[in-house]
Scaffold this active site. Structure first.
Site, PDB file in Angstrom:
ATOM      1  N   GLN A 176       8.132  64.899   2.192  1.00 33.63           N
ATOM      2  CA  GLN A 176       7.974  64.826   3.638  1.00 33.63           C
ATOM      3  C   GLN A 176       9.218  64.113   4.135  1.00 33.63           C
ATOM      4  O   GLN A 176       9.332  62.900   4.001  1.00 33.63           O
ATOM      5  CB  GLN A 176       6.679  64.089   3.993  1.00 33.63           C
ATOM      6  CG  GLN A 176       5.454  64.859   3.507  1.00 33.63           C
ATOM      7  CD  GLN A 176       4.284  63.947   3.248  1.00 33.63           C
ATOM      8  OE1 GLN A 176       4.401  62.985   2.500  1.00 33.63           O
ATOM      9  NE2 GLN A 176       3.155  64.251   3.862  1.00 33.63           N
TER      10      GLN A 176
ATOM     11  N   HIS B  66      10.950  60.060  -0.994  1.00 36.31           N
ATOM     12  CA  HIS B  66      10.090  60.084  -2.177  1.00 36.31           C
ATOM     13  C   HIS B  66       9.564  61.491  -2.394  1.00 36.31           C
ATOM     14  O   HIS B  66       9.312  62.229  -1.456  1.00 36.31           O
ATOM     15  CB  HIS B  66       8.954  59.065  -2.096  1.00 36.31           C
ATOM     16  CG  HIS B  66       8.069  59.177  -0.888  1.00 36.31           C
ATOM     17  ND1 HIS B  66       8.459  58.740   0.359  1.00 36.31           N
ATOM     18  CD2 HIS B  66       6.811  59.645  -0.756  1.00 36.31           C
ATOM     19  CE1 HIS B  66       7.472  58.942   1.222  1.00 36.31           C
ATOM     20  NE2 HIS B  66       6.464  59.492   0.575  1.00 36.31           N
TER      21      HIS B  66
ATOM     22  N   HIS C 289       6.597  63.568  -4.201  1.00 36.04           N
ATOM     23  CA  HIS C 289       5.274  63.534  -4.823  1.00 36.04           C
ATOM     24  C   HIS C 289       5.249  64.586  -5.925  1.00 36.04           C
ATOM     25  O   HIS C 289       5.658  65.728  -5.706  1.00 36.04           O
ATOM     26  CB  HIS C 289       4.182  63.917  -3.810  1.00 36.04           C
ATOM     27  CG  HIS C 289       3.987  62.959  -2.700  1.00 36.04           C
ATOM     28  ND1 HIS C 289       2.992  62.006  -2.724  1.00 36.04           N
ATOM     29  CD2 HIS C 289       4.640  62.810  -1.523  1.00 36.04           C
ATOM     30  CE1 HIS C 289       3.031  61.316  -1.594  1.00 36.04           C
ATOM     31  NE2 HIS C 289       4.026  61.778  -0.844  1.00 36.04           N
TER      32      HIS C 289
END
Length: 168
Positions: free
Chosen positions: A126, A139, A141
Site C-alpha cells: 500500500q 512495507h 506484506h
C-alpha cells in the site's frame, strides 16, 4: 483458522537462520543517518514503532532490508519486509534499496512457501496513505495462502485494508 495465526517467532527465526547473516557491526548512534531505522541494539523502526531484535527474523546480506514478524497476522506466516531506512513511498527508495527489498521479498516468500507448504501468496504494498498505508514506512506484506482459508478469496484484501499496527 485465524486463531492459528499466532506466530511462532522462534520457529521462523530457526527456519530463516540459514539465510541470516552475522550481526551487523555496532554503529554509534551519532554516525547513523537520521532516517536509518537500525540502532546499536539491533532494533529497528517501523515508522514510529520500535521493533525489537527478537521480532526481526531476516536481514538481507546488505542489511538494507529486513523481515519482521507481524504481531497481528491475518493468516499464519503473515510477515512484513521493510527497508532499513524509513521512507513512505517506494519511489523514495534508492535503486539499491528497491532491488534489495524485492530480492528479500522473493527469498522470504520462498522460505515461507517451504515452511508452510502453501498453495500461493498474496504479496501486497500500500504505497501511500490514500492507498491504505497505515504506517508511513514502505512495507511489503507477504501472506501465505491455502485453499479455502477465506470464505471469499477477495476477503483477504478487506483484511489487509483493516490491518494497522496498534500502540501497545
Amino acid at each position: 483458522s485465524l486463531s492459528r495465526a499466532a506466530f511462532d517467532t522462534k520457529r521462523l527465526t530457526y527456519m530463516t537462520r540459514s539465510c541470516a547473516q552475522s550481526e551487523p557491526p555496532a554503529v554509534e548512534t551519532s554516525e547513523m543517518s537520521e532516517r536509518e531505522s537500525t540502532d546499536i541494539s539491533g532494533e529497528m523502526l517501523f515508522g514510529r514503532f520500535r521493533i525489537s531484535a527478537s521480532q526481526i527474523f531476516y536481514r538481507s546480506p546488505s542489511r538494507l532490508s529486513a523481515g519482521i514478524v507481524n504481531l497481528r497476522p491475518i493468516v499464519p506466516g503473515h510477515v512484513l519486509i521493510i527497508p532499513r531506512r524509513v521512507v513512505p513511498f517506494l519511489s523514495d527508495l534508492t535503486e539499491e534499496e528497491y532491488q534489495d527489498l524485492w530480492m528479500s521479498v522473493r527469498k522470504v516468500q520462498t522460505m515461507l512457501g517451504a515452511y508452510y507448504d502453501t498453495e500461493g501468496f498474496n504479496v501486497a504494498v500500500q504505497d501511500g496513505a490514500v492507498a491504505g498505508q497505515s504506517v508511513p514506512h514502505v512495507h511489503v506484506h507477504i501472506l501465505p495462502r491455502k485453499k479455502d482459508d477465506f470464505e471469499r478469496n477477495d476477503d483477504i484484501y478487506d483484511k489487509i485494508e483493516e490491518w494497522a499496527p496498534r500502540d501497545q
